[in-house]
Design an enzyme around this catalytic site. Structure first.
Site, PDB file in Angstrom:
ATOM      1  N   GLU A 138     -16.428  -3.685  25.272  1.00 36.84           N
ATOM      2  CA  GLU A 138     -15.526  -4.819  25.402  1.00 36.84           C
ATOM      3  C   GLU A 138     -14.322  -4.719  24.475  1.00 36.84           C
ATOM      4  O   GLU A 138     -13.257  -5.262  24.757  1.00 36.84           O
ATOM      5  CB  GLU A 138     -16.280  -6.123  25.127  1.00 36.84           C
ATOM      6  CG  GLU A 138     -17.383  -6.442  26.145  1.00 36.84           C
ATOM      7  CD  GLU A 138     -18.671  -5.653  25.923  1.00 36.84           C
ATOM      8  OE1 GLU A 138     -18.798  -4.981  24.880  1.00 36.84           O
ATOM      9  OE2 GLU A 138     -19.555  -5.695  26.800  1.00 36.84           O
ATOM     10  N   ASN A 158      -6.776  11.178   4.491  1.00 36.69           N
ATOM     11  CA  ASN A 158      -6.439  11.304   3.058  1.00 36.69           C
ATOM     12  C   ASN A 158      -7.679  11.173   2.170  1.00 36.69           C
ATOM     13  O   ASN A 158      -7.584  11.265   0.948  1.00 36.69           O
ATOM     14  CB  ASN A 158      -5.316  10.336   2.660  1.00 36.69           C
ATOM     15  CG  ASN A 158      -5.713   8.876   2.792  1.00 36.69           C
ATOM     16  OD1 ASN A 158      -6.875   8.509   2.615  1.00 36.69           O
ATOM     17  ND2 ASN A 158      -4.747   8.022   3.081  1.00 36.69           N
ATOM     18  N   LEU A 160      -9.536   8.904   1.079  1.00 34.02           N
ATOM     19  CA  LEU A 160      -9.837   7.750   0.219  1.00 34.02           C
ATOM     20  C   LEU A 160      -9.743   6.454   1.005  1.00 34.02           C
ATOM     21  O   LEU A 160      -8.735   6.193   1.661  1.00 34.02           O
ATOM     22  CB  LEU A 160      -8.875   7.698  -0.965  1.00 34.02           C
ATOM     23  CG  LEU A 160      -9.040   8.808  -2.011  1.00 34.02           C
ATOM     24  CD1 LEU A 160      -7.909   8.754  -3.033  1.00 34.02           C
ATOM     25  CD2 LEU A 160     -10.394   8.671  -2.722  1.00 34.02           C
ATOM     26  N   GLN A 205     -27.398 -14.216  27.145  1.00 30.79           N
ATOM     27  CA  GLN A 205     -26.390 -14.040  28.199  1.00 30.79           C
ATOM     28  C   GLN A 205     -25.524 -15.289  28.404  1.00 30.79           C
ATOM     29  O   GLN A 205     -24.667 -15.302  29.286  1.00 30.79           O
ATOM     30  CB  GLN A 205     -27.058 -13.698  29.547  1.00 30.79           C
ATOM     31  CG  GLN A 205     -28.199 -12.704  29.460  1.00 30.79           C
ATOM     32  CD  GLN A 205     -27.763 -11.326  29.020  1.00 30.79           C
ATOM     33  OE1 GLN A 205     -26.960 -10.690  29.668  1.00 30.79           O
ATOM     34  NE2 GLN A 205     -28.284 -10.851  27.887  1.00 30.79           N
ATOM     35  N   HIS A 230       0.821  -1.222   0.000  1.00 28.05           N
ATOM     36  CA  HIS A 230       0.000   0.000   0.000  1.00 28.05           C
ATOM     37  C   HIS A 230       0.852   1.268   0.000  1.00 28.05           C
ATOM     38  O   HIS A 230       0.826   2.037   0.964  1.00 28.05           O
ATOM     39  CB  HIS A 230      -0.904   0.003   1.233  1.00 28.05           C
ATOM     40  CG  HIS A 230      -1.791  -1.206   1.356  1.00 28.05           C
ATOM     41  ND1 HIS A 230      -1.330  -2.424   1.759  1.00 28.05           N
ATOM     42  CD2 HIS A 230      -3.122  -1.366   1.095  1.00 28.05           C
ATOM     43  CE1 HIS A 230      -2.340  -3.304   1.762  1.00 28.05           C
ATOM     44  NE2 HIS A 230      -3.424  -2.689   1.367  1.00 28.05           N
ATOM     45  N   SER A 289      -0.900   4.748   0.730  1.00 35.17           N
ATOM     46  CA  SER A 289      -1.313   4.944   2.130  1.00 35.17           C
ATOM     47  C   SER A 289      -0.124   5.375   2.988  1.00 35.17           C
ATOM     48  O   SER A 289      -0.301   6.018   4.026  1.00 35.17           O
ATOM     49  CB  SER A 289      -1.894   3.646   2.700  1.00 35.17           C
ATOM     50  OG  SER A 289      -2.996   3.224   1.937  1.00 35.17           O
TER      51      SER A 289
END
Lengths: 623, 623
Positions: free
Chosen positions: A372, A181, A183, A433, A34, A37
């Site tokens: 959590e 950025n 995108l 639960q 990438h 990025s």
């Protein structure tokens, strides 16, 4: 900062250009990755690594060292490039990116000494950063934590869980930077470059938000300064950037996510364009040697606090104590003995009894409210920095953090998860639960140790073992009170089991764990009155299992093995035992929950869903 | 509204009192439950059910009916009371709350006809409500969706994922109400009664926020009016309430969460106090018969659109097509034939090829950006209202929604999950992007159908089967291109398998699925040159499995079964086959990934982690 950072700006710009070149070359060599990025965050990265953070590239694990978490893990190449440029390893290694023999993987993992937790599942790094920031407070260090997020990952709910905890805990030693950025992978992000969208969210969640141009070095340095001066709340720097910045034919263009430049003309054009962006820096200025001038963390060795001996369990045989209650007492005692022990809750401390720990060690108890993901993510960050964290909640709600559980396995960090209220034996609250798939979840992960105690003594002993055993672990706890069956001197082990009943005339082996141990013992008593003897095993260690012990029992009881578990049939104790004994040629008869349960009394539900003593007796008699 | 709602206020107040009494009596009878959580929302509940929503208590599934989702599922008793007071069933049933024989469980499930999705895992209901609101748009109905959240659950990240999607999709047919009673399970919530904390968050996330006193009936009605008139964005009513409202000795008191009033003096005192709160209502006013005056939904029957026949697959044998690509084409064709088919994405549509569906059916394609929880939760809401939703992303990131996957099993709603990029065969991206525990996750759940096709034809056929088969389903898809091995006429089934190679002389059966089918076929070819024959099975249906087919293969090949899977050893294909053949006395040799993998080329990784053709050959030869 000793050096006037303004004077560093030309050199930092060059460093950003160099990091872009490094990232591009590495991904092109791999043919995957990438680069664009990386390019959007290059200026930020240069500023952080060469003008802001205090660290020693040769000693990245230094406890006083500032931390950097790359939450947008797919930008790994620029992380590696920054560490290489800082002197952590030879830059030539960068070209081995993503090769089987290299630790420079597609996304960062702690195989690399400068990576605290694996990232690459978006929205997780910022949770881990909460943990490293909390750890600084725990050890009274002034190290700071920096976490870089992508704009796309800001859609993940886990980011906002972390945002809440960060502001609630007033973590002013934490600084986030969002690389906006605009995108995503497949299209423009939800808010594109609308910086106000980010600003009002982070402000609403209690952070000090600063909007800057992420390619303006003086703005980046100024924002980092401001963050350091901001007290009582964490800071989020929202940096407007351009994806692919620096190479005109990809800048801000869709369709370039996760695409390497093709070697040859495409790569050459990109590199040529970047090389033109280097600016002159006088050779004798401190800026000329950025890597040499990185401020080092405090080097005075920190006194190592030696854990005190743990007080052994003090239960009486026959006492009725829920394993969840034993948990609360056990972690409190561990906490008395060892300051590395911390506990994390998600607003159920009075059900898991972790409130006992809070009372004894309020400064090492972290309340996350009903969130959590950040609870487990923060535990990962804490564990990566030397704490021994016990995050606990209802076992079924830990599944909310399943992806964190997965990444903790990849990270091999020592989080000690505790899930209470397992199985149908919780009774009236009903299926929402009841954890009935938790053993499958943890057992699937290679690095996890999985315990499931049936009484308070084994629970306390196993919790102590979890704390000292390296790597992630999970302990499953029950809601009902169960009698203490082990003496305080009994010993337990990773991969152990206990044979509770045996004779030379056993016709079958019944293997239970947790509440079903008592069903097996009841079945034993009932069958005994009919002169049928069975072997009863408490399989308290579900992963790993004691293969030899199970095979021996199978051999001694005509190969007749029955597992009985308060868990769904898939992936639990039945499967664990079946795999263990398969090579010896034995098969397993599984009693397990096989449909969605419902509300009712615990004993009614054990009967209705096929895992009561009566069902065991019937199964034994069917042989 | 035809009736002036102001005139209803005394009667609505009485209804709220009655709902409090009903909730208290039911929980006291059970001895368990959450009466105080019901009491804080009683006024809101009275207003919604008896002055706001359009529905028919005798026909709760009416497609034009307004929807109510109780996101704080532990307040189930008041939900049941409201439906009983509205005439859905006999009020006497309320006293069977939480009993094994009653569908009035501890938390709501769709066993009750008026419940769309099971709730009780907090922060999920609001995601499902996004789905029911989207469904109204899909079927061009003006029904509205109301969702009631607790303040405690607002800490869940999933709530903020839903918030983003709700505002992005401009869901003005959606109205949330947060019952801000200030108390969680174990302590005060994160923000207690600081209403501004809630208001600024919801406003920042693009909702119209209204702060009211949640016990002031005129304020509640006014806010509901305002919500109905608000266009272009969803509304969140933030209602300041008191936990335990109506009974002075529990009002706003900590320590009363999840506690029933003790029968006898405690209960009697509570009821007596409430009964004093009834106010006179003239017998001849419309207010005296609230239940009779509930506005009914449109009763004109909606034309049922008959699905068109599905165009069969049109691949050529040997064509190289990744199953993820076949997925994109298959759902698009399904969408052509049936308007109930919808697709949901989390910003990876160009990797899962769901962008093909988007192009063909943009109005039935829902982009959630990188937010898997709301993607799956919204799919649950859509499925509950008659759509056939295909949420898809990388298989590993679906684990982000593991708790939703669990609740979908409990709900038994027909979501059709699709996970791409399974296993080490994705290659260079590394372990964070590899799903290696997904089969364990779905296989553990009782209601799930689990498919794992190896080629484009079987993928397309199985996706069509998923769409028409009731209940939740999961399909696992691979990144690499694989050759088409089935003819377009081949048929597949839930619980089926394909025997790809067989003879009378087979020495073993090798069972693969997905990419390992091709490793098994390679092993077959290799062994054949050495005159060793093996049976090769494509186990495309992982849950349920074809028990008879597997046992027959075991019998025919000397009981020698080898499973090979691009998945961790625990909970996957090896375990599934082992359980299926156990009763027949057969055991299984499992080839699976047994450690955390790393980056590398796909074929290198299959070899390195023990699941390549060479490993199969070695295993066969070991017999």
């Amino acid at each position: 900062m000793a050096i006037d950072r303004t004077s560093l700006i030309p050199a930092l710009k060059n460093m950003a250009t160099q990091l872009r070149i490094d990232s591009i070359r590495a991904t092109s060599e791999s043919g995957t990755g990438h680069p664009t990025s990386c390019m959007s965050m290059a200026d930020i990265c240069a500023a952080l690594f060469f003008a802001e953070m205090r660290y020693d590239a040769k000693d990245p694990k230094n406890p006083e060292s500032d931390r950097f978490v790359l939450s947008k893990g797919h930008a790994a190449p620029i992380l590696y490039a920054a560490w290489a440029e800082a002197g952590a390893f030879d830059r030539a290694e960068l070209l081995k990116l993503r090769q089987l023999g290299s630790d420079l993987e597609g996304h960062p993992t702690p195989r690399l000494p400068f990576v605290d937790v694996a990232t690459g599942s978006l929205g997780q790094g910022v949770c881990a950063a909460i943990g490293t920031a909390l750890n600084a407070r725990r050890i009274a260090s002034d190290y700071r934590t920096y976490v870089l997020l992508g704009d796309g990952e800001s859609a993940e709910g886990s980011v906002w869980e972390a945002a809440d905890v960060g502001s609630m805990d007033r973590l002013d030693n934490l600084c986030g930077i969002t690389d906006v950025n605009g995108l995503g992978q497949s299209r423009a992000t939800m808010w594109d470059h609308d910086m106000a969208q980010f600003e009002r969210r982070w402000t609403a969640f209690g952070w000090h938000a600063i909007v800057i141009d992420g390619h303006e070095m003086s703005a980046i340095l100024g924002a980092l300064d401001e963050a350091r001066r901001t007290k009582g709340q964490p800071t989020m720097i929202l940096a407007r950037t351009v994806k692919g910045k620096g190479v005109s034919f990809v800048e801000g263009k869709d369709g370039w996510h996760g695409k390497a430049f093709k070697k040859g003309e495409e790569l050459d054009r990109a590199i040529a364009e970047l090389e033109k962006q280097f600016v002159p820096v006088p050779k004798d200025s401190p800026a000329a040697s950025l890597a040499q001038n990185i401020p080092k963390p405090a080097s005075a060795p920190r006194p190592v606090e030696k854990p005190k001996p743990i007080v052994p369990p003090a239960y009486r045989l026959g006492d009725l104590v829920a394993t969840r209650e034993a948990y609360g007492s056990a972690i409190t005692k561990l906490g008395d003995a060892d300051s590395r022990i911390v506990a994390l809750d998600a607003d159920v401390k009075n059900s898991t009894f972790s409130d006992r720990f809070e009372k004894a060690h309020p400064d090492r108890f972290y309340q996350n409210f009903i969130a959590e993901q950040v609870m487990v993510g923060a535990a990962m960050g804490l564990a990566a920095r030397g704490a021994i964290p016990f995050p606990s909640t209802f076992a079924c709600f830990l599944s909310r953090a399943a992806d964190f559980v997965r990444m903790a396995a990849i990270s091999n960090v020592g989080i000690k998860l505790a899930g209470s209220h397992a199985g149908v034996s919780i009774g009236e609250d009903g299926p929402s639960q009841m954890a009935l798939e938790d053993l499958a979840m943890y057992r699937a992960q290679p690095n996890y140790t999985v315990f499931y105690p049936c009484d308070a003594v084994s629970a306390e002993r196993l919790i102590a073992i979890m704390a000292s055993h390296p790597g992630p672990a999970y302990i499953r706890m029950s809601r009902p009170k169960t009698p203490v069956i082990y003496s305080n001197e009994d010993t337990f082990a990773v991969g152990g089991l206990k044979v509770l009943r045996q004779s030379g005339d056993d016709v079958a082996t019944v293997i239970g764990a947790g509440v079903t141990v008592f069903e097996a013992l009841k079945a034993y008593d009932q069958l005994k009155t009919e002169r049928t003897l069975i072997r009863v095993i408490d399989l308290y260690s579900v992963a790993p299992v004691d293969r030899d012990g199970l095979v021996a029992a199978a051999r001694a009881t005509g190969g007749r093995l029955i597992t009985v578990e308060d868990h769904y049939a898939g992936g639990g104790i039945g499967d664990a035992v079946a795999e263990a004994v398969a090579d010896a040629g034995f098969t397993v008869h599984r009693l397990a929950v096989r449909e969605i349960p419902r509300s009712g009394k615990p004993e009614e539900l054990l009967e209705r869903f096929g895992i009561s003593a009566d069902h065991i007796v019937k199964e034994v008699k069917s042989f």
